[in-house]
Design a protein around this motif. Sequence first.
Motif, PDB file in Angstrom:
ATOM      1  N   THR A 169       0.832  -1.191   0.000  1.00 27.08           N
ATOM      2  CA  THR A 169       0.000   0.000   0.000  1.00 27.08           C
ATOM      3  C   THR A 169       0.877   1.255   0.000  1.00 27.08           C
ATOM      4  N   ASP A 170       0.267   2.416   0.303  1.00 25.56           N
ATOM      5  CA  ASP A 170       1.043   3.659   0.230  1.00 25.56           C
ATOM      6  C   ASP A 170       1.664   4.054   1.570  1.00 25.56           C
ATOM      7  N   ARG A 176      -1.178  10.202   8.387  1.00 23.75           N
ATOM      8  CA  ARG A 176      -1.577  11.453   7.725  1.00 23.75           C
ATOM      9  C   ARG A 176      -2.148  12.440   8.739  1.00 23.75           C
ATOM     10  N   ASP A 222      -3.345   6.936  12.117  1.00 27.13           N
ATOM     11  CA  ASP A 222      -3.136   7.325  10.722  1.00 27.13           C
ATOM     12  C   ASP A 222      -2.003   8.359  10.623  1.00 27.13           C
ATOM     13  N   GLN A 275      -8.469   2.914   7.982  1.00 23.68           N
ATOM     14  CA  GLN A 275      -8.780   2.458   6.634  1.00 23.68           C
ATOM     15  C   GLN A 275      -7.703   1.528   6.060  1.00 23.68           C
ATOM     16  N   TYR A 315       0.504   1.874  11.627  1.00 17.91           N
ATOM     17  CA  TYR A 315       1.032   2.837  12.597  1.00 17.91           C
ATOM     18  C   TYR A 315       0.107   2.922  13.811  1.00 17.91           C
TER      19      TYR A 315
HETATM   20  P1  ADP Z   1      -4.935   1.013  -0.548  1.00 16.67           P
HETATM   21  O1  ADP Z   1      -5.442   1.868  -1.664  1.00 16.67           O
HETATM   22  O2  ADP Z   1      -3.543   0.515  -0.777  1.00 16.67           O
HETATM   23  O3  ADP Z   1      -5.894  -0.080  -0.159  1.00 16.67           O
HETATM   24  P2  ADP Z   1      -5.842   2.669   1.643  1.00 16.67           P
HETATM   25  O4  ADP Z   1      -5.939   4.113   1.269  1.00 16.67           O
HETATM   26  O5  ADP Z   1      -7.104   1.879   1.683  1.00 16.67           O
HETATM   27  O6  ADP Z   1      -4.763   1.987   0.699  1.00 16.67           O
HETATM   28  O7  ADP Z   1      -5.132   2.528   3.067  1.00 16.67           O
HETATM   29  C1  ADP Z   1      -3.898   3.167   3.311  1.00 16.67           C
HETATM   30  C2  ADP Z   1      -4.121   4.434   4.119  1.00 16.67           C
HETATM   31  O8  ADP Z   1      -4.642   4.089   5.406  1.00 16.67           O
HETATM   32  C3  ADP Z   1      -2.854   5.201   4.444  1.00 16.67           C
HETATM   33  O9  ADP Z   1      -2.510   6.088   3.419  1.00 16.67           O
HETATM   34  C4  ADP Z   1      -3.193   5.909   5.753  1.00 16.67           C
HETATM   35  O10 ADP Z   1      -3.469   7.275   5.579  1.00 16.67           O
HETATM   36  C5  ADP Z   1      -4.458   5.214   6.241  1.00 16.67           C
HETATM   37  N1  ADP Z   1      -4.373   4.767   7.639  1.00 16.67           N
HETATM   38  C6  ADP Z   1      -5.373   4.912   8.561  1.00 16.67           C
HETATM   39  N2  ADP Z   1      -4.998   4.428   9.736  1.00 16.67           N
HETATM   40  C7  ADP Z   1      -3.747   3.929   9.596  1.00 16.67           C
HETATM   41  C8  ADP Z   1      -2.827   3.279  10.480  1.00 16.67           C
HETATM   42  N3  ADP Z   1      -3.134   3.042  11.768  1.00 16.67           N
HETATM   43  N4  ADP Z   1      -1.627   2.906   9.983  1.00 16.67           N
HETATM   44  C9  ADP Z   1      -1.298   3.125   8.698  1.00 16.67           C
HETATM   45  N5  ADP Z   1      -2.118   3.744   7.811  1.00 16.67           N
HETATM   46  C10 ADP Z   1      -3.338   4.142   8.238  1.00 16.67           C
END
Ligand code: ADP
Length: 418
Positions: A173-174, A184, A182, A209, A179
């Motif tokens: 993923t990105d 972000r 989030d 998410q 973490y």
């Molecule tokens: P993909 O398109 O690869 O499925 P998503 O956008 O669904 O990716 O999920 C990745 C995003 O989840 C990250 O960019 C981040 O902002 C968000 N995110 C929310 N909570 C967390 C967390 N606890 N740890 C990491 N990322 C998180």
Amino acid sequence: MSKIVHKYGGTSVGTPEKIKNVARRVKRVHDLGNEVVVIVSAMGHTTDELINLMHQVSDTPNPREYDMLVSTGEQVSAALLAMALQSIGCPAVSLTGGQAGVVTEDIYKKARIKDIKLGRVKEELNKGKVVVITGFQGIDSKGDIITIGRGGSDTSAVAVAAALKADVCDIYTDVDGVYTTDPRIAPDARKLENISYEEMLELASLGAQVLHPRSVECASIYGITIHLRSSLKEDEGTHITSASKLEERRSKEASKMEKKEAVRGIALDENIAKIGILKVPDKPGTAAKIFGALAVEKINVDMIVQSIHLQGTLADMAFTVDRPELKKAVEVTERVAKELKAGSVVSDSDVCKVSLVGIGMVSQPGTAAKMFAALSKEKINIHMITTSEIKISCVVKKESGKKAVLALHQAFGLEKVA
Ligand code: ADP
Ligand code: ASP
Ligand code: MG
């Protein structure tokens, strides 16, 4: 030779360049002699764009046609990835969910996967090909295309890994891992080396998410470790696995024996709405009527709070639903409120839910008090509270959501290395 399952999310296949990058990564793994299956999401924000198009032609879109429409995004990225692989000399074939044997319940928009009949996938693997499968979709008993809920490609990937009897499912993923919250929202959030299924399931269900909750559920049932990692770096990400496996690892480090963090992570869900029914007759069967009617319409209800009026014959009730279901939920609630001769039905979509999650919470008293104190210090008003052994959730005004996450992250010292 190992069976390897990779999943690439929307941002990881968001542009032709990124698709070519994924193809190079996949080829490297295939060149080592592994059997490789790749599950892909739709490119970038394609699914949102398709839903936006849908709203431009219909106010009441038919669920079957919704699935026909939104499933196309994954077909584009799967075909493009297969072509990108072929063009660098790696044999590959793309398959839709149906072609790959993904059989779902007969429910449009949010079906569960019932079975994966791997015949065709195995045939293609035996020919030495990388098999690229569209995430997020399958077919039902009528042969209709069915989608499995937003963000569902993670679940497609874990289900395929389970059917193939792979030990690990790599989800690219990105971000480079799970973490403490989030990243972000909280730039000082800390990457977790590993997290138990239970904690990850709560975090994901409560709005983080990063993983589709059902993917974690499926991984725990079939004992598959999810390795969540970055599609741009080679670094290790976060391993999501059973608490007993983690405990085994931890107990080897004597210094960490018995040392459990009460709070492992914080989730923010901005996709909720609150509904209140005022002056409901306080007698047996009332709640069953209200929530029974919502269940018949397949509306998921989350937090429920009931307050008793002083005179003891009437109660106010409030509950939360997913925001996209608000309109339908209000219609159903108004209908039941009329039957019950209750007062008015009110709704508020300007709210969000912030939650603390951690298995260690159960043995550490005072976590809730510390949470409320941190929110009060920021003058954040709490509308609703629910607790379980491993989570505490508060509904607050939407504008306070991110501030609440930052305050709690700091109050519980989550940025510090455990
Ligand atoms: P993909 O398109 O690869 O499925 P998503 O956008 O669904 O990716 O999920 C990745 C995003 O989840 C990250 O960019 C981040 O902002 C968000 N995110 C929310 N909570 C967390 C967390 N606890 N740890 C990491 N990322 C998180
Ligand atoms: N493309 C789908 C969505 O945006 C599925 C996924 O990305 O997992 O919800
Ligand atoms: Mg996702």
